[in-house]
Design an enzyme around this catalytic site. Structure first.
Site, PDB file in Angstrom:
ATOM      1  N   GLY A 187     -34.486  14.991 -55.945  1.00 18.91           N
ATOM      2  CA  GLY A 187     -35.394  15.768 -56.786  1.00 18.91           C
ATOM      3  C   GLY A 187     -34.771  16.109 -58.121  1.00 18.91           C
ATOM      4  O   GLY A 187     -35.434  16.072 -59.163  1.00 18.91           O
ATOM      5  N   ASP A 188     -33.492  16.452 -58.104  1.00 20.77           N
ATOM      6  CA  ASP A 188     -32.793  16.759 -59.351  1.00 20.77           C
ATOM      7  C   ASP A 188     -32.647  15.520 -60.228  1.00 20.77           C
ATOM      8  O   ASP A 188     -32.858  15.572 -61.441  1.00 20.77           O
ATOM      9  CB  ASP A 188     -31.405  17.320 -59.041  1.00 20.77           C
ATOM     10  CG  ASP A 188     -31.444  18.777 -58.627  1.00 20.77           C
ATOM     11  OD1 ASP A 188     -32.119  19.561 -59.297  1.00 20.77           O
ATOM     12  OD2 ASP A 188     -30.788  19.122 -57.631  1.00 20.77           O
TER      13      ASP A 188
END
Length: 400
Positions: free
Chosen positions: A173-174
């Site tokens: 996600g990052d």
């Protein structure tokens, strides 16, 4: 490896980026911009970015830090103090981009919100990375990659059918948000270059994950929600991983001609004529039987033999490679995907970044360095701080 004394190269050379915040998404965006030649100035607190101490360590610094902080000038400032924030405001007129990934509202509380910074620099591109975005009922909630992957739908799709959800052993996600942030910055700079002025780029971790879900939302809206599919992928057969005697192999043979070649390579050409497997819809309906037939073939063979045989037959196939396997991969090595830098007299291998540009490629100029390595030089250049001022900041614990 110290700072490369040669001028930075790449399509973003001449651009100056001020990177605020810690951990992964915002800093990864800064890494990508620095890779392509931007001068990225990273602000860290006196305790340092936590990534400096996360996962595999060499000495007192993580190997992850050496990559994510590569090519960056490192400045130590305690943004909890007004003195440090005043220095940031002094620097803003001399930068093109500010990247921050604090919880929404933090920059405004510090007097560093877009209204303040764009008043100081109307052409500023401000990139804001947060869990849920700068607006909406969840804007104030904290969130890491794991939460974003869950809320954004990726976690639901990952795992064995009917089993618990699973997570890739990465902060996807990052990384996705960092890619979106870097892309958004470049788009905003292009807009500015064409006479449009500065603007704010609002990146959400959750929305970055959601944006990678292909037609999942459209299918759900049409009453066809997608579920977990294990090693395969919904609606495309055969495309999965099969066990061999010494590992796993991934095979993709969903096109009709490719499937026929797979059957021939397996010594089972009759499967291509079997009504159960003619056409992708039929194969999807009878996936269990087909997967079992392929598994019967691969089970007693070595991964390398399966890959060699299928490659000769024109069927896409490849081994499931470990991190150690990647370092020995001939294709990756031939493409120069791993560079070796020296830090403190020891070699550190870093993966190169992309995409590749023929005329203005990116480059690793130096590995992520020590906390505050460039504090004095940057504050002299951009904030006009003299030697007594620097000494006073160190004495007050605002910098190192």
């Amino acid at each position: 490896m110290g700072h490369d004394p040669s001028p930075p190269s790449g399509p973003l050379q001449g651009l100056r980026v001020l990177e605020l915040g810690q951990l992964i998404a915002g800093p990864f965006a800064g890494t990508l911009l620095a890779w392509f030649g931007a001068e990225v100035i990273k602000i860290e607190p006196p305790s340092g970015d936590p990534v400096r101490r996360w996962r595999g360590m060499q000495g007192d610094t993580s190997l992850w830090w050496r990559g994510v902080a590569r090519n960056k000038r490192l400045v130590c400032l305690d943004l909890r103090t007004e003195e440090a924030r005043a220095l940031v405001r002094q620097m803003v007129p001399k930068v093109d981009v500010v990247i921050e990934n604090f919880r929404p509202g933090r920059m405004e509380a510090w007097g560093l919100g877009p209204d303040v910074l764009t008043a100081l620099n109307p052409n500023l591109v401000m990139c804001r990375v947060s869990a849920h975005g700068q607006t909406g009922p969840l804007r104030d909630r904290p969130g890491y990659a794991s939460v974003a992957e869950a809320r954004g739908g990726l976690r639901y799709l990952t795992g064995m059918p009917g089993g618990p959800t699973m997570r890739a052993n990465l902060s996807m996600g990052d990384s996705l948000a960092g890619l979106y942030a870097a892309f958004g910055v470049v788009l905003a700079l292009l807009h500015r270059e064409r006479g449009g002025g500065g603007q704010t780029v609002d990146v959400s971790l959750v929305e970055s994950v959601l944006g990678m879900l292909e037609a999942v939302v459209s299918e759900a809206a049409a009453g066809m929600p997608r579920e977990r599919s294990g090693a395969g992928i919904t609606g495309i057969v055969p495309s999965s991983a099969w066990a061999c005697r010494d590992g796993e192999v991934v095979i993709g043979a969903n096109g009709e001609s490719v499937f026929a070649r797979l059957c021939a390579a397996m010594g089972k050409p009759e499967l291509a004529e079997d009504p159960r497997f003619q056409g992708n819809p039929a194969r999807v309906e009878n996936q269990a039987a087909l997967d079992a037939a392929i598994g019967d073939w691969t089970r007693d063979l070595a991964v390398a033999d399966v890959v060699a045989e299928l490659t000769a037959a024109g069927v896409p196939a490849g081994p499931v490679q470990s991190p150690t396997d990647l370092l020995a991969d001939a294709q990756l090595k031939s493409r120069g995907l791993f560079c070796e830098v020296w830090v403190g007299g020891k070699p550190v291998v870093l993966p190169e970044l992309g995409p590749r540009l023929t005329e203005s490629p990116g480059k690793t100029r130096w590995a992520g360095g020590d906390l505050g390595a460039d504090t004095d030089a940057v504050l002299r250049e951009l904030a006009g701080v003299d030697d007594p001022g620097l000494a006073a900041l160190r004495e007050a614990g605002i910098t190192r």
